[in-house]
Design a protein around this motif. Structure first.
Motif, PDB file in Angstrom:
ATOM      1  N   SER A 193      33.171 -34.964 -17.776  1.00 24.33           N
ATOM      2  CA  SER A 193      34.464 -34.341 -17.516  1.00 24.33           C
ATOM      3  C   SER A 193      35.475 -34.944 -18.480  1.00 24.33           C
ATOM      4  O   SER A 193      35.259 -36.032 -19.031  1.00 24.33           O
ATOM      5  N   HIS A 194      36.572 -34.235 -18.704  1.00 24.97           N
ATOM      6  CA  HIS A 194      37.553 -34.684 -19.703  1.00 24.97           C
ATOM      7  C   HIS A 194      38.037 -36.101 -19.434  1.00 24.97           C
ATOM      8  O   HIS A 194      38.116 -36.932 -20.340  1.00 24.97           O
ATOM      9  N   ILE A 195      38.350 -36.361 -18.197  1.00 30.49           N
ATOM     10  CA  ILE A 195      38.865 -37.687 -17.854  1.00 30.49           C
ATOM     11  C   ILE A 195      37.801 -38.754 -18.063  1.00 30.49           C
ATOM     12  O   ILE A 195      38.053 -39.815 -18.631  1.00 30.49           O
ATOM     13  N   GLU A 203      45.477 -38.746 -12.025  1.00 26.94           N
ATOM     14  CA  GLU A 203      44.021 -38.625 -11.845  1.00 26.94           C
ATOM     15  C   GLU A 203      43.263 -39.605 -12.724  1.00 26.94           C
ATOM     16  O   GLU A 203      42.253 -40.184 -12.318  1.00 26.94           O
ATOM     17  N   MET A 233      39.964 -31.969 -10.724  1.00 25.15           N
ATOM     18  CA  MET A 233      40.044 -31.283 -12.007  1.00 25.15           C
ATOM     19  C   MET A 233      39.137 -30.073 -12.017  1.00 25.15           C
ATOM     20  O   MET A 233      37.990 -30.154 -11.578  1.00 25.15           O
ATOM     21  N   LEU A 246      36.458 -27.408 -13.074  1.00 25.87           N
ATOM     22  CA  LEU A 246      35.315 -27.414 -13.976  1.00 25.87           C
ATOM     23  C   LEU A 246      35.524 -26.343 -15.023  1.00 25.87           C
ATOM     24  O   LEU A 246      35.945 -25.229 -14.739  1.00 25.87           O
TER      25      LEU A 246
END
Lengths: 365, 304, 99
Positions: free
Chosen positions: A211-213, A255, C1, C3
């Protein structure tokens, strides 16, 4: 410290000010030299093209940037081909895998892929699939390396990856991970949590990126954990780009902080935010930086000392940006990263070996 | 101003100071070295290179200096550095001139993707180019050296720079590197040929660099079209044989010999295909230099 | 977040990208995804072209072509083209994931 042209350039790119460059009088040759040395010339070239000023640069320097773009394009093609190959191999055994680092950036075409050259491919499988994955890869042309038995043992026992594999014909190096952080320094790292948020590739079941984070956190962990700062500015620039691409939103900042706590990666996240902000002017909100500072465990060394070491260590290794004590700073940071990641009874024998080889000018693992 | 216009002291002062800035082919080079043998090498073999002034653009900042440190006194070594990057392991100090020449080749081949760079000697006569690609031992350098003394002009003994922009081959005439027996063969063939100092015991054997006078080289800015492609194969005691080479095979061989084909990708493929389309391609096996020259004469004078 | 699925830009058909240069009895094929070049007999390259077109539609065309142009029987043509197909798969010229 004297300002370094390359760092100034990256900062003004971040501020969207490249268009203000006077293309006829700018010291292009110096920028080419520094950026090539820092392994950032293709990225600089891409920034110039994106800013729409590449064509205004005098022919001779422009050619170097155009050539650098060519190299980046060829590199991306080669990495994507490796990913396809790995997919065919691992899919046959129903082994899911996550692309890490460069191969993930390039496959998902994110901002850190921009003008970035990668020689290695990094993938992660679930720990129970590790042996199967290694076996099927070795059967399919990815050969185990000829590490000495000390290094073999060191990898298998303490690392988050197996010793690098190399493709028989193409010579590409493959790092096969089961986690993103060495068990020796973080025995209970919850790698399965990375899988929960991993993003699946369209039409290619079983293939994922983080995931981006998590991608940001992994990049930060890698840079500040490994203690290798020879390419430090380039890696910091990756972080800068991904933070700008993924996190510039107040909800996402929170986040990011929370996820760092969940994964126990507060310290590398703090360093990432602190030094991208200090060196590359990454727009990290003040209160976020403060929170990141508060939520990490205290370090062994005073922040001021660390700051002075890091700021020196990130300066490119070019003769036109000589700073005093860069070698010493990098060496101390190298020691420090091992200090954090290993218990002392492992650290000393390891460092004596690696530190000695390093001073001899050979590659550490 | 040419390098030959600098007196020896000025040359040495540049080399050991800010760097001697000069042009070779299309490239600007800055060379720093404290090694006297390299200074001699430049003086003897690069006299017609243009010396560049301080605001000229430099493509390659090169340093070729002795390795410092303890080992230096026990086993003197030289290390080639491209602006801080050291692509090769240090060599014995006595091989300094070879380290410089190989290093400069490396710079050109790994940076200059405005050209498709093919590992090939190239010479020209009457505006028509002859390419002689070949692996070590094929005799391409020997042939190339002899041809420059037989009415052909040198573009390069080592690399064909095929321009991405116009498909022409551009010269980067530098000293011709000859190895082992070739040195004697060329000295016997062309008594007037001048050489730099012998470098003994390199990984490629003994080397001498042959000086290429200005009139034997093609002017740096002139591109040419290649007309003949000849893959030389030296084989002692054989019969001379000229065999036509299919365009498909010629393409494959050129791609194999291109340093940066993987970088240029599809564009490189189109360039090779276009080049091969306009070439007469031959495999050429020969037993000695004289027969080789006769064979080349026969190939290049035949009416298609 | 949320997907997000990775863009599938990499999932291009290989054959639609292959570059063919015919030289008489031979053909040089460049695969821009792998960067590899292959020298094939012209006949084989023609079949490769037809196989790649077949993947986009008419899968019998290689066989029809072999029967019409090279006077093969149906069985011969099937055997010939499937042998080539296998070979091309191992060379990365056709994508194994189409099976």
């Amino acid at each position: 410290m004297k300002p370094v042209l390359l760092i100034e350039f990256l900062r003004s790119r971040g501020a969207g000010e490249l268009t203000k460059i006077d293309t006829q009088s700018y010291p292009w040759e110096l920028l080419i030299r520094q950026s090539r040395r820092a392994n950032l010339i293709s990225r600089v070239a891409l920034f110039l093209r994106e800013a729409g000023i590449l064509d205004d640069i005098p022919t001779q320097p422009r050619q170097h940037y155009v050539n650098a773009l060519c190299i980046a394009k060829a590199n991306a093609r080669a990495i994507n081909w490796e990913v396809r190959d790995l997919y065919q191999i691992l899919r046959g055994q129903n082994i899911d895998f996550i692309l890490l680092k460069g191969s993930a950036y390039i496959w998902s075409e994110n901002s850190a892929a921009r003008g970035r050259l990668f020689s290695d491919v990094d993938i992660m499988v679930r720990k129970p699939s590790l042996e199967d994955a290694e076996r099927v890869l070795v059967h399919s042309g990815w050969m185990g390396s000829t590490l000495n038995s000390y290094d073999q043992r060191y990898y298998r026992q303490w690392m988050h990856e197996i010793p690098p594999l190399q493709h028989l014909k193409r010579q590409t190096t493959l790092d096969l991970h089961h986690s993103i952080i060495p068990p020796v320094s973080y025995p209970d790292f919850p790698a399965e949590k990375l899988w929960q948020l991993a993003i699946p590739a369209e039409d290619m079941p079983g293939l994922f990126v983080l995931s981006h984070i998590d991608m940001v956190l992994h990049s930060a962990t890698h840079l500040f954990h490994e203690g290798e700062f020879d390419q430090g500015l380039r890696d910091l620039s990756d972080l800068d780009l991904m933070i700008r691409e993924y996190i510039l939103d107040s909800v996402l900042w929170e986040e990011l902080l929370a996820r760092a706590v969940e994964l126990g990666l507060e310290l590398p996240l703090y360093y990432a935010l602190n030094y991208t902000q200090k060196i590359l002017d990454t727009p990290v909100p003040e209160q976020i930086l403060q929170k990141a500072a508060q939520q990490r465990s205290r370090s062994h060394l005073p922040d001021r000392l660390l700051d002075s070491l890091f700021l020196v260590a990130f300066v490119p290794d070019h003769e036109t940006c000589r700073v005093r004590g860069r070698r010493v700073a990098r060496f101390l940071l190298f020691i420090r990263s091992h200090w954090i990641k290993m218990p002392w009874y492992l650290l000393f024998p390891h460092l004596i070996r690696k530190g000695w080889l390093r001073l001899q000018g050979e590659n550490s693992h | 101003m040419l390098i030959s216009d600098l007196d020896r002291n000025a040359l040495k002062a540049h080399l050991s100071g800010q760097g001697l800035r000069f042009r070779t082919g299309p490239f600007g080079v800055s060379l720093r070295t404290s090694i006297p043998a390299i200074a001699c090498h430049i003086e003897k073999l690069y006299p017609h290179s243009e010396a560049l002034d301080n605001d000229a653009f430099i493509d390659f900042h090169i340093t070729t200096n002795p390795v410092s440190g303890l080992r230096r006194r026990l086993k003197p070594q030289v290390v080639f550095s491209f602006d801080g990057y050291k692509p090769f392991k240090p060599l014995p100090l006595a091989q300094a001139t070879a380290a410089f020449e190989w290093g400069l080749n490396w710079c050109i081949a790994s940076i200059s993707h405005q050209y498709l760079i093919i590992h090939s000697a190239v010479v020209e006569k009457d505006g028509l180019g002859l390419m002689l690609p070949g692996s070590p031992g094929s005799g391409k350098s020997t042939l190339c050296a002899a041809l420059t003394h037989s009415g052909w002009r040198l573009l390069s003994d080592e690399m064909a720079l095929l321009s991405v922009t116009d498909g022409m081959i551009y010269p980067v005439p530098r000293p011709v590197s000859l190895k082992n027996q070739s040195i004697q063969i060329i000295k016997a063939f062309a008594a007037e040929a001048q050489f730099g100092d012998r470098v003994a015991g390199t990984t490629k054997g003994d080397i001498e660099h042959m000086y290429v006078p200005e009139e034997n080289a093609l002017q740096a800015s002139m591109g040419i079209h290649a007309k003949y492609l000849v893959f030389p194969h030296y084989q002692s005691g054989c019969e001379t044989e000229v065999a036509p080479l299919s365009k498909g095979r010629a393409s494959m061989s050129l791609i194999e010999n291109a340093f940066n084909f993987n970088i240029l990708g599809h564009q490189g493929f189109e360039m090779i295909s276009d080049l091969v389309g306009s070439l007469e391609c031959h495999d050429f096996t020969y037993p000695d230099l004289q027969q080789a020259l006769d064979g080349i004469e026969q190939i290049t004078s035949a009416k298609p | 977040m949320p997907l997000r699925v990775i863009a599938s830009t990499q999932q291009k058909n290989i054959p639609s990208l292959l570059v063919f240069r015919f030289w008489g009895e031979e053909c040089v094929v460049y695969n821009p995804l792998s960067g590899d070049t292959h020298l094939l007999p012209a006949l084989h390259a023609e079949i490769l072209q037809l196989i790649t077109e077949g993947i986009r539609g008419d899968s019998d065309r290689p066989i029809d072509h072999l029967m019409a142009e090279y006077a093969m029987s149906y069985e011969e043509a099937v055997e010939f083209s499937s042998a080539l197909y296998k070979n091309y798969k191992s060379l990365g010229l056709v994508d194994p994931s189409w099976n």
